[in-house]
Write a protein that holds these residues in place. Structure first.
Motif, PDB file in Angstrom:
ATOM      1  N   HIS A   1      -6.189  -2.927   6.803  1.00 61.69           N
ATOM      2  CA  HIS A   1      -7.075  -1.838   6.383  1.00 61.69           C
ATOM      3  C   HIS A   1      -6.758  -1.345   4.969  1.00 61.69           C
ATOM      4  O   HIS A   1      -7.534  -0.564   4.407  1.00 61.69           O
ATOM      5  CB  HIS A   1      -6.992  -0.673   7.369  1.00 61.69           C
ATOM      6  N   ASN A   2      -5.648  -1.805   4.398  1.00 54.59           N
ATOM      7  CA  ASN A   2      -5.271  -1.387   3.046  1.00 54.59           C
ATOM      8  C   ASN A   2      -5.376  -2.518   2.017  1.00 54.59           C
ATOM      9  O   ASN A   2      -4.858  -2.392   0.901  1.00 54.59           O
ATOM     10  CB  ASN A   2      -3.844  -0.822   3.048  1.00 54.59           C
TER      11      ASN A   2
ATOM     12  N   SER B   1       0.810  -1.217   0.000  1.00 56.74           N
ATOM     13  CA  SER B   1       0.000   0.000   0.000  1.00 56.74           C
ATOM     14  C   SER B   1       0.843   1.267   0.000  1.00 56.74           C
ATOM     15  O   SER B   1       0.303   2.372  -0.023  1.00 56.74           O
ATOM     16  CB  SER B   1      -0.930   0.006   1.223  1.00 56.74           C
TER      17      SER B   1
ATOM     18  N   SER C   1       2.496   0.265  -4.350  1.00 59.36           N
ATOM     19  CA  SER C   1       1.263   0.321  -5.147  1.00 59.36           C
ATOM     20  C   SER C   1       1.575   0.374  -6.637  1.00 59.36           C
ATOM     21  O   SER C   1       0.947  -0.317  -7.447  1.00 59.36           O
ATOM     22  CB  SER C   1       0.433   1.543  -4.746  1.00 59.36           C
TER      23      SER C   1
ATOM     24  N   SER D   1       0.361   6.337   5.586  1.00 57.78           N
ATOM     25  CA  SER D   1      -0.097   5.039   5.109  1.00 57.78           C
ATOM     26  C   SER D   1      -1.113   5.226   3.994  1.00 57.78           C
ATOM     27  O   SER D   1      -2.066   5.995   4.143  1.00 57.78           O
ATOM     28  CB  SER D   1      -0.725   4.240   6.254  1.00 57.78           C
ATOM     29  N   ALA D   2      -0.892   4.530   2.892  1.00 62.55           N
ATOM     30  CA  ALA D   2      -1.836   4.492   1.769  1.00 62.55           C
ATOM     31  C   ALA D   2      -2.190   5.875   1.257  1.00 62.55           C
ATOM     32  O   ALA D   2      -3.328   6.134   0.847  1.00 62.55           O
ATOM     33  CB  ALA D   2      -3.097   3.725   2.166  1.00 62.55           C
TER      34      ALA D   2
ATOM     35  N   PRO E   1      -1.163   5.548  -4.456  1.00 60.35           N
ATOM     36  CA  PRO E   1      -2.259   5.879  -3.555  1.00 60.35           C
ATOM     37  C   PRO E   1      -2.699   7.329  -3.711  1.00 60.35           C
ATOM     38  O   PRO E   1      -1.983   8.147  -4.303  1.00 60.35           O
ATOM     39  CB  PRO E   1      -1.658   5.632  -2.169  1.00 60.35           C
TER      40      PRO E   1
ATOM     41  N   LEU F   1      -6.936  -1.443  -1.350  1.00 61.25           N
ATOM     42  CA  LEU F   1      -6.031  -0.656  -2.191  1.00 61.25           C
ATOM     43  C   LEU F   1      -5.104  -1.574  -2.971  1.00 61.25           C
ATOM     44  O   LEU F   1      -4.930  -1.417  -4.186  1.00 61.25           O
ATOM     45  CB  LEU F   1      -5.221   0.322  -1.342  1.00 61.25           C
TER      46      LEU F   1
END
Length: 351
Positions: A206-207, A181, A186, A343-344, A319, A210
């Motif tokens: 949680h990613n 992520s 990515s 994050s992400a 992201p 993505l």
């Protein structure tokens, strides 16, 4: 028409905050563009450069890698661009050392071979997340011959194919991407999937969506205490050729998992964004190296893939950006935010 004024966020010495001040308006040499920047993005590399002065060749310095804006000037022998084109591009102060090649300015020089037209439907703010991550991803995936990222640290040479604008059959090759992520993770997932590579990503739970949106076939939780065992099991079930691991995080914790996976599967490549463990700490048959995100291997991707892939949605601006502020004076706070970790998302300053 009056000559426009240029300003930049200057690094006067290592470890000091950036200072916004006047800068010479750059000119485009052969094969170059001058871009009037509308958005710039922040990378962890930029934080390292500010803190330690690593890679800085000329003081005071203007650094930064990601730009999006309009072409202000076109150099000799440049045919793909004209004044006024909306573009994204990879600024290469990292290798040239020239202040005019740094992104943290109102006007920046970039090689035309590291730029692409940005489709009208994509904003500068979204498009600017692409350039550095794209070049880093191509350097991680498609180098055929190893070189040197820095003295004593080689670059990996996975020799994987370029991404295709068409749907391609599976190559029966599998690559693990640790940090799926992250910005570079990515993008590497997107380009590998577009080349027919089966991608197993490791990211925070949680990613997961993505990573899947980027093209990962399977995603595993980086916090799972059985992470290595689960990835090994997935690789064995998948069959085909295990290429190795691209570690977009590069910490002792991630390297420990990398080594366990590679050891159990008989070796492979370990490509990382940081210097890998020394050979004495690696299993046999592991080719380890650190990517260096400026290389002509990316030129065909810039010239033939980026614009049509963005237009079709094959290449996504992921992201998503997080805008820190508008104006050069916000770059310092964006760097401070980057140092604490994100994050992400990718931090962006609009101009």
């Amino acid at each position: 028409m009056s000559t426009p004024n240029n300003k930049a966020a200057w690094l006067i010495k290592a470890g000091s905050p950036l200072q916004v001040d006047d800068a010479l308006l750059p000119t485009a040499g052969p094969g170059e563009l001058v871009v009037k920047n509308a958005a710039i993005a922040i990378n962890p590399l930029d934080c390292h450069m500010q803190v330690s002065g690593v890679f800085v060749q000329q003081w005071p310095a203007i650094f930064g890698c990601d730009i999006a804006g309009e072409v202000h000037e076109v150099g000799k022998d440049v045919e793909r661009f004209k004044i006024g084109n909306r573009v994204i591009g990879h600024a290469i102060n990292l290798t040239s050392g020239r202040p005019q090649d740094g992104a943290y300015a109102l006007y920046t020089v970039i090689p035309a071979s590291k730029a692409a037209i940005l489709p009208d439907e994509i904003s500068f703010t979204n498009g600017v997340v692409v350039p550095f991550a794209l070049e880093a991803a191509v350097c991680a995936l498609s180098l055929k011959e190893p070189g040197f990222a820095m003295p004593g640290v080689s670059t990996p040479a996975l020799g994987l194919p370029y991404p295709s604008l068409q749907e391609v059959p599976s190559s029966e090759k599998t690559l693990v991407i640790y940090g799926g992520s992250s910005s570079v993770g990515s993008m590497t997932t997107q380009l590998a999937a577009a080349a027919g590579i089966h991608v197993i990503a490791i990211a925070g739970e949680h990613n997961f969506e993505l990573s899947k949106r980027c093209g990962a076939a399977e995603v595993f939780d980086r916090n799972d205490t059985s992470l290595a065992d689960k990835v090994i099991d997935a690789l064995r079930k998948n069959g085909g050729e295990f290429v190795g691991i691209f570690d977009a995080i590069g910490t002792p914790e991630t390297y420990a998992h990398d080594i366990t996976i590679l050891d159990q599967l008989g070796g492979g490549y370990l490509a990382s964004v940081h210097p890998p463990p020394p050979p004495i700490d690696l299993p046999p048959n592991v080719n380890a190296g650190m990517i260096f995100a400026v290389n002509d291997v990316a030129t065909p991707v810039w010239e033939e893939y980026v614009t049509p892939a963005l237009h079709s949605g094959k290449l996504q601006c992921l992201p998503a950006p997080l805008v820190v502020g508008k104006g050069l004076e916000h770059i310092q706070s964006a760097l401070e935010k980057c140092k604490t970790g994100v994050s992400a998302t990718k931090l962006v300053v609009e101009l």
